[in-house]
Scaffold this motif. Structure first.
Motif, PDB file in Angstrom:
ATOM      1  N   VAL A  40       0.830  -1.178  -0.815  1.00  0.00           N
ATOM      2  CA  VAL A  40      -0.107   0.210  -0.328  1.00  0.00           C
ATOM      3  C   VAL A  40       0.594   1.375   0.117  1.00  0.00           C
ATOM      4  O   VAL A  40       2.046   1.682   0.419  1.00  0.00           O
ATOM      5  CB  VAL A  40      -0.921   0.048   1.555  1.00  0.00           C
ATOM      6  CG1 VAL A  40      -2.018   1.104   0.845  1.00  0.00           C
ATOM      7  CG2 VAL A  40      -1.847  -1.140   1.389  1.00  0.00           C
ATOM      8  N   LEU A  41       0.478   2.365  -1.373  1.00  0.00           N
ATOM      9  CA  LEU A  41       1.372   3.104  -1.463  1.00  0.00           C
ATOM     10  C   LEU A  41       0.480   4.596  -1.509  1.00  0.00           C
ATOM     11  O   LEU A  41      -0.639   4.726  -2.031  1.00  0.00           O
ATOM     12  CB  LEU A  41       2.589   2.903  -2.382  1.00  0.00           C
ATOM     13  CG  LEU A  41       3.472   4.521  -2.500  1.00  0.00           C
ATOM     14  CD1 LEU A  41       3.989   4.756  -1.631  1.00  0.00           C
ATOM     15  CD2 LEU A  41       3.876   4.572  -4.187  1.00  0.00           C
ATOM     16  N   MET A  42       0.993   5.330  -0.879  1.00  0.00           N
ATOM     17  CA  MET A  42      -0.138   6.620  -0.052  1.00  0.00           C
ATOM     18  C   MET A  42       1.246   7.764  -0.809  1.00  0.00           C
ATOM     19  O   MET A  42       2.507   8.563  -0.396  1.00  0.00           O
ATOM     20  CB  MET A  42      -0.179   6.903   1.091  1.00  0.00           C
ATOM     21  CG  MET A  42      -0.787   7.683   1.077  1.00  0.00           C
ATOM     22  SD  MET A  42      -1.765   8.802   2.838  1.00  0.00           S
ATOM     23  CE  MET A  42      -1.963  10.160   2.892  1.00  0.00           C
ATOM     24  N   PHE A  43       0.391   9.085  -1.694  1.00  0.00           N
ATOM     25  CA  PHE A  43       1.195   9.660  -2.112  1.00  0.00           C
ATOM     26  C   PHE A  43       0.314  10.729  -1.475  1.00  0.00           C
ATOM     27  O   PHE A  43      -0.295  11.691  -1.982  1.00  0.00           O
ATOM     28  CB  PHE A  43       0.278   9.758  -3.998  1.00  0.00           C
ATOM     29  CG  PHE A  43       0.842   8.576  -4.940  1.00  0.00           C
ATOM     30  CD1 PHE A  43       2.138   8.778  -5.729  1.00  0.00           C
ATOM     31  CD2 PHE A  43       0.157   7.248  -4.603  1.00  0.00           C
ATOM     32  CE1 PHE A  43       2.559   7.757  -6.263  1.00  0.00           C
ATOM     33  CE2 PHE A  43      -0.008   6.210  -5.470  1.00  0.00           C
ATOM     34  CZ  PHE A  43       2.117   6.435  -6.314  1.00  0.00           C
ATOM     35  N   ASP A  44       1.462  11.471  -0.546  1.00  0.00           N
ATOM     36  CA  ASP A  44       0.479  12.582   0.374  1.00  0.00           C
ATOM     37  C   ASP A  44       0.920  13.323  -0.295  1.00  0.00           C
ATOM     38  O   ASP A  44      -0.112  14.755  -0.499  1.00  0.00           O
ATOM     39  CB  ASP A  44       2.249  12.274   1.195  1.00  0.00           C
ATOM     40  CG  ASP A  44       1.104  12.979   2.051  1.00  0.00           C
ATOM     41  OD1 ASP A  44       0.579  13.112   2.687  1.00  0.00           O
ATOM     42  OD2 ASP A  44       2.368  14.059   3.666  1.00  0.00           O
ATOM     43  N   THR A  45       2.323  14.220  -1.285  1.00  0.00           N
ATOM     44  CA  THR A  45       2.327  15.673  -2.723  1.00  0.00           C
ATOM     45  C   THR A  45       3.613  15.014  -3.374  1.00  0.00           C
ATOM     46  O   THR A  45       3.538  14.587  -3.518  1.00  0.00           O
ATOM     47  CB  THR A  45       2.909  15.913  -1.338  1.00  0.00           C
ATOM     48  OG1 THR A  45       2.711  16.059   0.104  1.00  0.00           O
ATOM     49  CG2 THR A  45       3.327  17.447  -1.186  1.00  0.00           C
ATOM     50  N   LEU A  46       1.957  15.368  -3.730  1.00  0.00           N
ATOM     51  CA  LEU A  46       3.170  15.683  -6.056  1.00  0.00           C
ATOM     52  C   LEU A  46       3.234  17.024  -6.284  1.00  0.00           C
ATOM     53  O   LEU A  46       1.638  17.013  -7.046  1.00  0.00           O
ATOM     54  CB  LEU A  46       2.861  15.037  -6.537  1.00  0.00           C
ATOM     55  CG  LEU A  46       2.130  13.248  -6.376  1.00  0.00           C
ATOM     56  CD1 LEU A  46       1.369  12.452  -6.584  1.00  0.00           C
ATOM     57  CD2 LEU A  46       3.814  12.709  -5.842  1.00  0.00           C
TER      58      LEU A  46
END
Length: 93
Positions: A40-46
């Motif tokens: 599980v990977l969360m894209f917190d800030t892009l």
């Protein structure tokens, strides 16, 4: 239906769950992340910062392999895990 490749744009706040599959994530400037099964990977800030990509990811479970190129000043790439933090900034690779 067989398993195939799906492509989609990812934004801040999205989560990626691989289940039995794997994922390959392509970032700006030729950087790539490979996510293993059951991860599980969360894209917190892009976001862009000073015309350079700023990426903050959170690996909540599973395994991740990174190939990151920090080619531009102000480039910042971070991945946090339950136990550690990886941060790459220009000019590190």
């Amino acid at each position: 239906m067989g398993k195939g490749r799906n492509r989609c744009a990812v934004e801040s706040g999205f989560n990626l769950v691989t289940g039995d599959g794997r994922a390959e994530i392509e970032f700006e400037v030729n950087s790539t992340a490979y996510l293993a099964p059951n991860a599980v990977l969360m894209f917190d800030t892009l976001t862009p910062t000073d015309s350079a990509p700023h990426s903050v990811l959170k690996l909540l479970s599973g395994s991740l392999t990174l190939h990151v190129k920090t080619l531009f000043p102000s480039r910042d790439f971070q991945v946090s895990t339950p136990n550690d933090l990886i941060r790459l900034t220009y000019p590190k690779k």
